[in-house]
Motif scaffolding. Structure first.
Motif, PDB file in Angstrom:
ATOM      1  N   ALA A  65      -2.012 -13.101  51.037  1.00 56.57           N
ATOM      2  CA  ALA A  65      -0.653 -13.603  50.883  1.00 56.57           C
ATOM      3  C   ALA A  65       0.034 -13.645  52.244  1.00 56.57           C
ATOM      4  O   ALA A  65      -0.211 -12.819  53.126  1.00 56.57           O
ATOM      5  CB  ALA A  65       0.130 -12.719  49.919  1.00 56.57           C
ATOM      6  N   GLU A  68       5.623 -10.547  51.897  1.00 60.16           N
ATOM      7  CA  GLU A  68       6.028  -9.742  50.744  1.00 60.16           C
ATOM      8  C   GLU A  68       7.419  -9.165  50.994  1.00 60.16           C
ATOM      9  O   GLU A  68       7.776  -8.831  52.133  1.00 60.16           O
ATOM     10  CB  GLU A  68       5.039  -8.603  50.503  1.00 60.16           C
ATOM     11  CG  GLU A  68       5.341  -7.709  49.317  1.00 60.16           C
ATOM     12  CD  GLU A  68       5.430  -8.459  47.997  1.00 60.16           C
ATOM     13  OE1 GLU A  68       6.477  -9.103  47.765  1.00 60.16           O
ATOM     14  OE2 GLU A  68       4.465  -8.410  47.213  1.00 60.16           O
ATOM     15  N   TYR A  80       5.822 -10.969  45.814  1.00 58.34           N
ATOM     16  CA  TYR A  80       4.890 -12.058  46.090  1.00 58.34           C
ATOM     17  C   TYR A  80       3.469 -11.738  45.665  1.00 58.34           C
ATOM     18  O   TYR A  80       2.695 -12.655  45.349  1.00 58.34           O
ATOM     19  CB  TYR A  80       4.989 -12.472  47.555  1.00 58.34           C
ATOM     20  CG  TYR A  80       6.274 -13.227  47.815  1.00 58.34           C
ATOM     21  CD1 TYR A  80       6.758 -14.135  46.885  1.00 58.34           C
ATOM     22  CD2 TYR A  80       7.006 -13.031  48.969  1.00 58.34           C
ATOM     23  CE1 TYR A  80       7.920 -14.834  47.092  1.00 58.34           C
ATOM     24  CE2 TYR A  80       8.184 -13.737  49.189  1.00 58.34           C
ATOM     25  CZ  TYR A  80       8.637 -14.632  48.242  1.00 58.34           C
ATOM     26  OH  TYR A  80       9.802 -15.324  48.449  1.00 58.34           O
ATOM     27  N   ALA A  81       3.128 -10.469  45.621  1.00 59.58           N
ATOM     28  CA  ALA A  81       1.824 -10.111  45.059  1.00 59.58           C
ATOM     29  C   ALA A  81       1.748 -10.544  43.601  1.00 59.58           C
ATOM     30  O   ALA A  81       0.720 -11.061  43.137  1.00 59.58           O
ATOM     31  CB  ALA A  81       1.594  -8.611  45.183  1.00 59.58           C
ATOM     32  N   ALA A 101      -2.222  -8.557  49.682  1.00 56.26           N
ATOM     33  CA  ALA A 101      -0.830  -8.808  50.057  1.00 56.26           C
ATOM     34  C   ALA A 101      -0.326  -7.614  50.847  1.00 56.26           C
ATOM     35  O   ALA A 101      -0.800  -6.487  50.657  1.00 56.26           O
ATOM     36  CB  ALA A 101       0.038  -9.026  48.819  1.00 56.26           C
ATOM     37  N   TYR A 116      -2.464  -4.707  57.789  1.00 58.72           N
ATOM     38  CA  TYR A 116      -2.694  -6.033  57.221  1.00 58.72           C
ATOM     39  C   TYR A 116      -3.355  -6.946  58.250  1.00 58.72           C
ATOM     40  O   TYR A 116      -4.265  -7.719  57.922  1.00 58.72           O
ATOM     41  CB  TYR A 116      -1.369  -6.615  56.737  1.00 58.72           C
ATOM     42  CG  TYR A 116      -1.535  -7.707  55.709  1.00 58.72           C
ATOM     43  CD1 TYR A 116      -2.142  -7.449  54.485  1.00 58.72           C
ATOM     44  CD2 TYR A 116      -1.076  -9.001  55.953  1.00 58.72           C
ATOM     45  CE1 TYR A 116      -2.284  -8.448  53.535  1.00 58.72           C
ATOM     46  CE2 TYR A 116      -1.205 -10.001  55.011  1.00 58.72           C
ATOM     47  CZ  TYR A 116      -1.815  -9.718  53.806  1.00 58.72           C
ATOM     48  OH  TYR A 116      -1.961 -10.707  52.859  1.00 58.72           O
TER      49      TYR A 116
END
Length: 260
Positions: A65, A68, A80-81, A101, A116
């Motif tokens: 993604a 978030e 958003y996940a 995400a 991430y």
């Protein structure tokens, strides 16, 4: 840089899906960059249809993604996940464990950005990144003024972005002020960028992104420096483009073997 002017968002979604399908047929374990918001929804609808009707498989693929919200409870319908799960992953055969995400509830947000980044790198990088474009030219949640070399990090949303996103919540008071977002440098590392923008309200941002100077005041303009970026826009979003006729001519005369 390629600009394709189309009749509407469904046609744009189908063309983006063509690029993703071609990628998956050639590289089943491709890494997809997944955007949210309203612009990518036609892409996800078309991919779900092709999975159902054509057997297009995502079983070996991974997804990351783009961003978030920070501060929403896990499982919040507008995290958003959750949006990625609802609009994309639960509609195809991708392994949920391979859809990633940023963790907006992490105790250490700065460390989560670094984690991430490392996860994307460990996956081999993003092969195709889906993008939308904010009315102020933001990409992901890289608001105007963002470093063109930025990496995944905390950002504070502008009030314009919060107002634009309030339609997904009961009121603007529920829209978070902060997000974790892939940086512009992170986005630019993807091998192919596919951006969808539709509607007259996006026309100034599309013009600034495609034909304006490369500047932090319009984060989208950094895409002019990418070697493989495709803009899919409708007539309304293209209405302020100076070279619109040239873009139409180029698309109409594009060799059939070239693809997006």
């Amino acid at each position: 840089m390629e600009v394709v002017i189309l009749s509407g968002k469904e046609q744009a979604g189908a063309l983006a899906a063509d690029a993703i399908e071609a990628l998956l047929r050639a590289k089943p374990d491709a890494v997809l960059g997944l955007a949210t918001g309203s612009s990518p929804l036609p892409i996800y609808d078309e991919l779900a249809r092709r999975h159902r009707d054509r057997g297009l498989s995502f079983a070996a693929a991974q997804g990351f993604a783009l961003d978030e919200y920070v501060g929403l409870a896990p499982g919040h319908p507008e995290s958003y996940a959750e949006v990625v799960r609802r609009e994309f992953s639960q509609r195809v055969d991708i392994d949920p464990a391979r859809v990633h995400a940023p963790d907006g509830a992490a105790a250490d947000i700065a460390a989560e950005g670094e984690r991430y980044e490392a996860a994307i790198k460990a996956a081999g990088g993003v092969d195709l990144q889906i993008l939308g474009l904010g009315t102020d030219g933001h990409l992901g949640f890289n608001e105007p003024g963002s470093s063109l070399a930025s990496r995944t990090r905390l950002k504070t949303l502008t009030e314009q972005t919060r107002q634009d996103n309030a339609r997904f919540f009961d009121s603007i008071d529920e829209v978070p002020h902060h997000v974790l977002t892939q940086g512009l440098g992170t986005i630019m590392d993807a091998k192919h960028l596919v951006l969808i923008a539709t509607g007259a309200n996006k026309a100034p941002a599309v013009h600034a992104t495609v034909e304006g100077p490369v500047t932090a005041i319009c984060p989208g303009s950094v895409l002019q420096l990418h070697p493989h970026v495709t803009f899919l826009v409708d007539e309304a979003a293209a209405s302020e483009l100076t070279l619109a006729d040239y873009y139409r001519h180029t698309w109409a005369n594009k060799p059939s073997w070239q693809g997006l």
